[in-house]
Scaffold this motif. Structure first.
Motif, PDB file in Angstrom:
ATOM      1  N   THR A  69      72.535  25.871  13.863  1.00  0.00           N
ATOM      2  CA  THR A  69      71.379  25.608  13.143  1.00  0.00           C
ATOM      3  C   THR A  69      70.894  24.031  13.358  1.00  0.00           C
ATOM      4  OG1 THR A  69      71.503  27.427  11.590  1.00  0.00           O
ATOM      5  CG2 THR A  69      69.512  25.767  11.069  1.00  0.00           C
TER       6      THR A  69
ATOM      7  N   PHE B  57      45.657  33.921  15.575  1.00  0.00           N
ATOM      8  CA  PHE B  57      46.536  33.892  14.677  1.00  0.00           C
ATOM      9  C   PHE B  57      46.448  34.027  13.321  1.00  0.00           C
ATOM     10  CE2 PHE B  57      49.409  31.125  11.947  1.00  0.00           C
ATOM     11  CZ  PHE B  57      50.504  31.575  12.022  1.00  0.00           C
ATOM     12  N   MET B  60      46.423  37.613  12.406  1.00  0.00           N
ATOM     13  CA  MET B  60      47.661  38.226  12.445  1.00  0.00           C
ATOM     14  C   MET B  60      48.327  38.007  11.207  1.00  0.00           C
ATOM     15  SD  MET B  60      50.519  37.521  15.112  1.00  0.00           S
ATOM     16  CE  MET B  60      51.922  36.988  14.054  1.00  0.00           C
ATOM     17  N   ILE B  64      49.747  40.355   8.486  1.00  0.00           N
ATOM     18  CA  ILE B  64      51.358  40.557   8.251  1.00  0.00           C
ATOM     19  C   ILE B  64      51.520  40.014   6.842  1.00  0.00           C
ATOM     20  CG2 ILE B  64      53.528  39.506   8.604  1.00  0.00           C
ATOM     21  CD1 ILE B  64      52.848  39.614  11.691  1.00  0.00           C
ATOM     22  N   ARG B  65      50.856  38.963   6.411  1.00  0.00           N
ATOM     23  CA  ARG B  65      51.178  38.612   5.108  1.00  0.00           C
ATOM     24  C   ARG B  65      50.873  39.515   3.970  1.00  0.00           C
ATOM     25  NH1 ARG B  65      52.248  37.447   0.901  1.00  0.00           N
ATOM     26  NH2 ARG B  65      52.243  35.695  -0.426  1.00  0.00           N
ATOM     27  N   PHE B  69      54.035  43.058   6.466  1.00  0.00           N
ATOM     28  CA  PHE B  69      55.298  42.647   5.797  1.00  0.00           C
ATOM     29  C   PHE B  69      55.684  43.286   4.512  1.00  0.00           C
ATOM     30  CE2 PHE B  69      58.151  39.644   3.661  1.00  0.00           C
ATOM     31  CZ  PHE B  69      59.123  39.764   4.679  1.00  0.00           C
ATOM     32  N   LEU B  72      56.818  46.835   5.064  1.00  0.00           N
ATOM     33  CA  LEU B  72      58.003  46.658   5.841  1.00  0.00           C
ATOM     34  C   LEU B  72      59.212  46.466   5.028  1.00  0.00           C
ATOM     35  CD1 LEU B  72      58.939  47.444   9.128  1.00  0.00           C
ATOM     36  CD2 LEU B  72      59.117  44.912   9.018  1.00  0.00           C
ATOM     37  N   MET B  76      62.452  48.499   3.868  1.00  0.00           N
ATOM     38  CA  MET B  76      63.702  48.003   3.821  1.00  0.00           C
ATOM     39  C   MET B  76      64.487  47.995   2.655  1.00  0.00           C
ATOM     40  SD  MET B  76      63.038  44.994   6.546  1.00  0.00           S
ATOM     41  CE  MET B  76      64.515  44.240   6.891  1.00  0.00           C
TER      42      MET B  76
ATOM     43  N   GLU C  60      62.405  45.152  12.010  1.00  0.00           N
ATOM     44  CA  GLU C  60      63.289  44.947  11.072  1.00  0.00           C
ATOM     45  C   GLU C  60      64.277  43.921  11.524  1.00  0.00           C
ATOM     46  OE1 GLU C  60      65.025  48.053   9.072  1.00  0.00           O
ATOM     47  OE2 GLU C  60      63.120  48.909   8.206  1.00  0.00           O
ATOM     48  N   VAL C  63      62.671  40.829  11.336  1.00  0.00           N
ATOM     49  CA  VAL C  63      62.506  40.166  10.184  1.00  0.00           C
ATOM     50  C   VAL C  63      63.682  39.678   9.585  1.00  0.00           C
ATOM     51  CG1 VAL C  63      62.000  40.971   7.713  1.00  0.00           C
ATOM     52  CG2 VAL C  63      60.542  41.701   9.371  1.00  0.00           C
ATOM     53  N   GLU C  64      64.959  40.244   9.722  1.00  0.00           N
ATOM     54  CA  GLU C  64      66.105  39.980   9.213  1.00  0.00           C
ATOM     55  C   GLU C  64      66.365  38.792  10.016  1.00  0.00           C
ATOM     56  OE1 GLU C  64      68.617  42.996   9.408  1.00  0.00           O
ATOM     57  OE2 GLU C  64      68.036  43.784   7.335  1.00  0.00           O
ATOM     58  N   GLU C  67      64.687  35.789   8.373  1.00  0.00           N
ATOM     59  CA  GLU C  67      65.379  35.733   6.823  1.00  0.00           C
ATOM     60  C   GLU C  67      66.653  34.937   6.794  1.00  0.00           C
ATOM     61  OE1 GLU C  67      65.399  39.192   4.515  1.00  0.00           O
ATOM     62  OE2 GLU C  67      63.480  39.002   3.793  1.00  0.00           O
ATOM     63  N   GLY C  69      68.258  33.925   9.605  1.00  0.00           N
ATOM     64  CA  GLY C  69      68.303  32.722  10.622  1.00  0.00           C
ATOM     65  C   GLY C  69      67.682  31.410  10.432  1.00  0.00           C
ATOM     66  N   GLN C  73      69.022  29.570   6.136  1.00  0.00           N
ATOM     67  CA  GLN C  73      69.670  28.449   6.560  1.00  0.00           C
ATOM     68  C   GLN C  73      69.018  27.107   6.132  1.00  0.00           C
ATOM     69  OE1 GLN C  73      72.355  28.260   8.760  1.00  0.00           O
ATOM     70  NE2 GLN C  73      72.629  30.416   9.026  1.00  0.00           N
ATOM     71  N   THR C  74      67.756  27.275   6.053  1.00  0.00           N
ATOM     72  CA  THR C  74      66.902  25.801   5.631  1.00  0.00           C
ATOM     73  C   THR C  74      66.403  25.788   4.293  1.00  0.00           C
ATOM     74  OG1 THR C  74      65.077  26.825   6.300  1.00  0.00           O
ATOM     75  CG2 THR C  74      66.238  25.591   8.137  1.00  0.00           C
ATOM     76  N   THR C  83      58.757  34.012   3.974  1.00  0.00           N
ATOM     77  CA  THR C  83      59.352  34.591   5.008  1.00  0.00           C
ATOM     78  C   THR C  83      58.123  35.190   6.031  1.00  0.00           C
ATOM     79  OG1 THR C  83      61.030  35.221   3.786  1.00  0.00           O
ATOM     80  CG2 THR C  83      60.699  36.424   6.020  1.00  0.00           C
ATOM     81  N   PRO C  84      56.964  35.777   5.310  1.00  0.00           N
ATOM     82  CA  PRO C  84      56.002  36.475   6.142  1.00  0.00           C
ATOM     83  C   PRO C  84      55.223  35.536   6.845  1.00  0.00           C
ATOM     84  CG  PRO C  84      55.342  36.666   3.853  1.00  0.00           C
ATOM     85  CD  PRO C  84      56.889  36.279   3.970  1.00  0.00           C
ATOM     86  N   PHE C  85      54.954  34.187   6.464  1.00  0.00           N
ATOM     87  CA  PHE C  85      54.270  33.327   7.152  1.00  0.00           C
ATOM     88  C   PHE C  85      54.901  32.816   8.398  1.00  0.00           C
ATOM     89  CE2 PHE C  85      53.619  28.551   7.963  1.00  0.00           C
ATOM     90  CZ  PHE C  85      52.241  28.613   8.541  1.00  0.00           C
ATOM     91  N   SER C  88      55.257  35.409  11.251  1.00  0.00           N
ATOM     92  CA  SER C  88      54.104  35.623  12.056  1.00  0.00           C
ATOM     93  C   SER C  88      54.271  34.403  12.816  1.00  0.00           C
ATOM     94  CB  SER C  88      52.930  35.723  11.027  1.00  0.00           C
ATOM     95  OG  SER C  88      52.706  34.898  10.109  1.00  0.00           O
ATOM     96  N   TYR C 234      61.721  29.651  18.103  1.00  0.00           N
ATOM     97  CA  TYR C 234      62.851  29.376  16.861  1.00  0.00           C
ATOM     98  C   TYR C 234      62.888  27.881  16.357  1.00  0.00           C
ATOM     99  CZ  TYR C 234      67.313  28.748  14.941  1.00  0.00           C
ATOM    100  OH  TYR C 234      68.434  28.678  14.113  1.00  0.00           O
ATOM    101  N   ILE C 238      61.585  26.739  12.734  1.00  0.00           N
ATOM    102  CA  ILE C 238      62.953  26.367  11.637  1.00  0.00           C
ATOM    103  C   ILE C 238      62.227  25.075  11.305  1.00  0.00           C
ATOM    104  CG2 ILE C 238      64.307  25.244  13.368  1.00  0.00           C
ATOM    105  CD1 ILE C 238      66.599  26.771  11.901  1.00  0.00           C
TER     106      ILE C 238
END
Lengths: 95, 201, 252
Positions: A69, B57, B60, B64-65, B69, B72, B76, C60, C63-64, C67, C69, C73-74, C83-85, C88, C234, C238
């Motif tokens: 990372t 964007f 979307m 998702i927010r 999400f 989902l 999970m 999934e 998503v994982e 979450e 990676g 990590q950061t 996570t959702p932002f 997307s 990525y 990140i």
């Protein structure tokens, strides 16, 4: 830089050279130099960075995720310089 | 103020026109031509692309927010919780089964000890009975043997006295005949006892 | 010698408008958003109690990945709300990058400045907003401009640098990184495609077999662009996570 551009401009066939042509020639030459010079530093930097990251991962494989990372972050920051050079190249050449 | 418009036509002909600013005839035309040829600026963001990209964007991200999400993620989490609960119940079942097995083994040990005790008792009674029988038998054998020994020694004694008597008679007679006088009975008896002791050796 | 006419860069970025003001880049952006929404809707439709298959498994996994990676990590556990932002952002950028190597489309939407500019300005607004929300206006700017643990005399040097790097360079480099990577990849692909085409159609027949060389290079670069499309999405995500994490928890 300017001298090199002028040199490049002079070596081109000098028939019917208008002000616009001259500007284009200078722009093309300096654009090439801009990108070429901008790529040197980041090239060295990324090579060194990834090499160090690989040796860190080899020494401590359990920390590989964290090292990876951080390596990507470092690459992103280092690479930005080369990319700014690329943008300058496009600006000089085409804009 | 004058503007120089330089047009480049063909090989070597360069046309220079000086145009007053007020006329403004030539310049827009050239720009229009260039605009058709050039396409978009490679660097500058285009308004329409900004609009479409940003709008899609945002749509979307909002979808998702706020809708996709959470749903989902809830699924999970539910599944993970379910898996964890299943895991725990399986572990509880395993523990219970293990307890049953331990109990069974305890019972088994008790039963085995009991059986061993019974077997031991039986073996002991058997042993003592056998020992008693053997002892009785041995004592009977010993009695018989002592009886037989007594009878045998009595017979032997009788034999021996008979033989002694016979031999002493013979010796006395023989001595009487040879010496002419009857020997002393004690001397004869000692001699015979010596001889018999030597002979029986 | 090869009579290779390389078109000006504007040429390879020019697209006719399909509908008024809707060109290829716009279509790709809209399609990316639609694909993401449809995939997630299909994923949420599936029975969540069963082991995930197909679309749901894919969603999934994504998503994982975000979450574990990126966020963990950061930003650590506190950052999971973002996570959702970030998800997307990642999905949208990836789906805008990917058309660069998809036949027929052959144009990464992020090779135009509009989408990277919009996203990085959005990220700039969000991380500054998050910092102001968490630390207050004064507190945020104090932690940005006057980082603790610096000798007092050095503030004259540190403060302008921090201001420029946090407020100006960050969104600019975020934008330029994504845009320039994708544009460079696109130009590279165009160059090798044109080169092999020119060689295949060369008037001098000796040159024709050499056309396979740039073609192999083109294939190799297409594979490389698959990696770049993922990597840029990525890295953008990140870096966003790092910026938000830094603004929310300055001590890290």
């Amino acid at each position: 830089m300017e001298a090199l551009a002028r040199l490049a401009a002079e070596t081109v066939d000098t028939v019917a050279k208008t002000a616009a042509d001259e500007k284009n020639i200078a722009a093309a030459a300096s654009a090439g130099f801009a990108y070429g010079l901008a790529a040197i530093g980041p090239g060295i930097g990324i090579g060194y960075l990834v090499g160090q990251a690989v040796s860190a991962m080899a020494r401590q494989p359990e920390a590989a995720g964290m090292v990876r990372t951080t390596m990507f972050l470092g690459i992103a920051f280092t690479e930005a310089l080369a990319l700014i050079g690329f943008v300058v190249f496009i600006l000089l050449k085409f804009a | 103020m004058l503007t120089a418009v330089i047009t480049h036509r063909g090989e070597n002909s360069v046309q220079v026109k000086l145009v007053g600013q007020s006329t403004g005839l030539v310049t827009p035309k050239i720009e229009a031509e260039e605009g058709q040829d050039m396409g978009p600026n490679p660097i500058a963001p285009e308004g329409k692309e900004l609009l479409w990209g940003g709008l899609s964007f945002v749509v979307m991200a909002v979808a998702i927010r706020y809708f996709l999400f959470p749903k989902l993620k809830k699924g999970m989490d539910d599944r993970y919780a379910g898996i964890r609960a299943d895991h725990e119940s399986a572990e509880a079942t395993t523990a219970a089964a293990r307890g049953d097995v331990a109990e069974y083994e305890k019972a088994l040990v008790a039963v085995r000890a009991e059986a061993a005790a019974k077997v031991d008792a039986a073996r002991q009674t058997l042993d003592s009975e056998r020992q008693a029988a053997i002892n009785e038998l041995n004592s009977r054998i010993a009695a018989r043997r002592s009886e037989a020994d007594a009878a045998l020694s009595a017979a032997r004694e009788a034999n021996r006295s008979q033989i002694t008597a016979a031999v002493s008679a013979v010796v006395t007679r023989a001595t009487e005949l040879s010496v002419g006088r009857a020997p002393d009975a004690a001397v004869v008896e000692r001699a015979i006892a010596d001889a018999m002791a030597g002979g029986s050796r | 010698m090869f009579a290779l006419e390389f078109p000006p860069i504007n040429e390879i970025l020019r697209w006719r408008e399909v509908a008024p003001s809707l060109n290829k880049v716009g279509i790709i952006a809209v399609a990316a958003a639609l694909i993401a929404i449809v995939v997630f809707i299909l994923a949420t439709r599936q029975d969540h109690r069963k082991a995930p298959t197909g679309v749901r498994n894919f969603a999934e996994t994504t998503v994982e990945f975000v979450e574990n990676g990126i966020v963990m990590q950061t930003m650590g556990r506190d950052g999971l709300g973002w996570t959702p932002f970030l998800l997307s952002l990642f999905v949208f950028i990836y789906l805008c990058n990917a058309p660069g190597i998809i036949p027929i489309l052959q144009m990464p939407a992020t090779a135009r400045m509009a989408i990277p500019a919009f996203l990085s300005i959005l990220v700039w607004v969000i991380y500054n907003g998050a910092g102001i929300k968490h630390q207050g206006f004064g507190g945020y700017f104090k932690s940005v401009l006057f980082p603790p643990g610096v000798p007092k005399a050095l503030y004259a040097l540190v403060t302008p640098i921090e201001f420029i790097s946090t407020i100006i360079v960050r969104p600019f480099s975020l934008m330029v990184r994504l845009f320039a990577n994708m544009l460079a990849g696109h130009i590279l692909l165009v160059t090798f495609a044109l080169l092999s085409e020119a060689l295949f159609q060369a008037r001098d027949k000796v040159l024709v077999p050499f056309g396979v060389l740039p073609m192999f290079m083109l294939i190799f670069l297409t594979g490389f662009e698959v990696l770049v499309a993922f990597l840029q999405a990525y890295i953008f995500t990140i870096l966003t996570a790092v910026y938000i994490g830094g603004a929310v928890h300055p001590e890290h």
